[in-house]
Enzyme design. Sequence first.
Site, PDB file in Angstrom:
ATOM      1  N   HIS A  22       0.825  -1.211   0.000  1.00  0.00           N
ATOM      2  CA  HIS A  22       0.000   0.000   0.000  1.00  0.00           C
ATOM      3  C   HIS A  22       0.861   1.264   0.000  1.00  0.00           C
ATOM      4  O   HIS A  22       0.368   2.347  -0.262  1.00  0.00           O
ATOM      5  CB  HIS A  22      -0.913  -0.020   1.229  1.00  0.00           C
ATOM      6  CG  HIS A  22      -2.312   0.459   0.985  1.00  0.00           C
ATOM      7  ND1 HIS A  22      -2.859   0.637  -0.266  1.00  0.00           N
ATOM      8  CD2 HIS A  22      -3.300   0.806   1.864  1.00  0.00           C
ATOM      9  CE1 HIS A  22      -4.113   1.062  -0.151  1.00  0.00           C
ATOM     10  NE2 HIS A  22      -4.393   1.176   1.122  1.00  0.00           N
ATOM     11  N   ASN A  70      -6.731   6.442   4.405  1.00  0.00           N
ATOM     12  CA  ASN A  70      -8.108   6.893   4.181  1.00  0.00           C
ATOM     13  C   ASN A  70      -8.361   8.317   4.665  1.00  0.00           C
ATOM     14  O   ASN A  70      -9.481   8.804   4.602  1.00  0.00           O
ATOM     15  CB  ASN A  70      -9.110   5.920   4.820  1.00  0.00           C
ATOM     16  CG  ASN A  70      -8.922   5.799   6.321  1.00  0.00           C
ATOM     17  OD1 ASN A  70      -7.968   6.306   6.886  1.00  0.00           O
ATOM     18  ND2 ASN A  70      -9.854   5.115   6.968  1.00  0.00           N
ATOM     19  N   ASP A  95      -0.479   2.906  -5.078  1.00  0.00           N
ATOM     20  CA  ASP A  95      -0.497   1.489  -5.442  1.00  0.00           C
ATOM     21  C   ASP A  95      -1.763   1.191  -6.233  1.00  0.00           C
ATOM     22  O   ASP A  95      -2.795   1.818  -6.015  1.00  0.00           O
ATOM     23  CB  ASP A  95      -0.431   0.623  -4.171  1.00  0.00           C
ATOM     24  CG  ASP A  95      -1.595   0.892  -3.225  1.00  0.00           C
ATOM     25  OD1 ASP A  95      -1.806   2.066  -2.849  1.00  0.00           O
ATOM     26  OD2 ASP A  95      -2.297  -0.059  -2.849  1.00  0.00           O
ATOM     27  N   ASN A 116      -8.964   3.905  -1.116  1.00  0.00           N
ATOM     28  CA  ASN A 116      -9.398   4.812  -0.051  1.00  0.00           C
ATOM     29  C   ASN A 116      -8.638   6.125  -0.013  1.00  0.00           C
ATOM     30  O   ASN A 116      -9.187   7.159   0.370  1.00  0.00           O
ATOM     31  CB  ASN A 116      -9.315   4.120   1.307  1.00  0.00           C
ATOM     32  CG  ASN A 116     -10.360   3.032   1.466  1.00  0.00           C
ATOM     33  OD1 ASN A 116     -11.432   3.111   0.861  1.00  0.00           O
ATOM     34  ND2 ASN A 116     -10.059   2.010   2.236  1.00  0.00           N
TER      35      ASN A 116
END
Length: 194
Positions: A22, A70, A95, A116
């Site tokens: 991520h 997020n 990513d 997100n």
Amino acid sequence: MPQVKAIIGLGNPGADYAETRHNAGAWLVEILARQAGTELRPEKKFLGLYAKVQLDGHELHLLEPTTFMNRSGSAVAALCQFYKIAPDELLVAHDELDIPPGAARYKQGGGHGGHNGLRDIISALGNDKSFHRLRIGIGHPGDSRQVTNYVLGRPGKTELGAIGGAIGECLATLPLAIAGDWARAMSRLHGFKG
């Protein structure tokens, strides 16, 4: 077409997440800062790690939000407000599940695709989706129920090498993108097979 003034590298903060898939966008910005002879430093007003660099004569703001993924939008919005940067002057590196490791793609505009970080940035920019994206492939686990564990997991050695190769190619094409020559930047990057 407006010139890119800032590159945002998305990831999650802290040592637990530093080496996870991520954080591929954050890796790119960290390497870019090092190549420019500097390092990202904590900047409270931008809720992240920040550096100003020169790339082929262009001044660039680099930001790695230290909010969780997020909540990336608040950091991006703070940077944009402070430096009067329009959404279409941003390049957000992140990513991408829909691209295999060893590949990356430029894109302008569009939705968040379930990401997100992008979802929060779009919201924080008043639903403006016109920013550029640099989508760094991490591949997909094959089952949507495994996505969270997958993106928060660490890539194996071969996979990490492939992602690193794609990031290297992204960095090689950035001067073209920053200069506004998106067609050549895309042609080179999209043809790369790591």
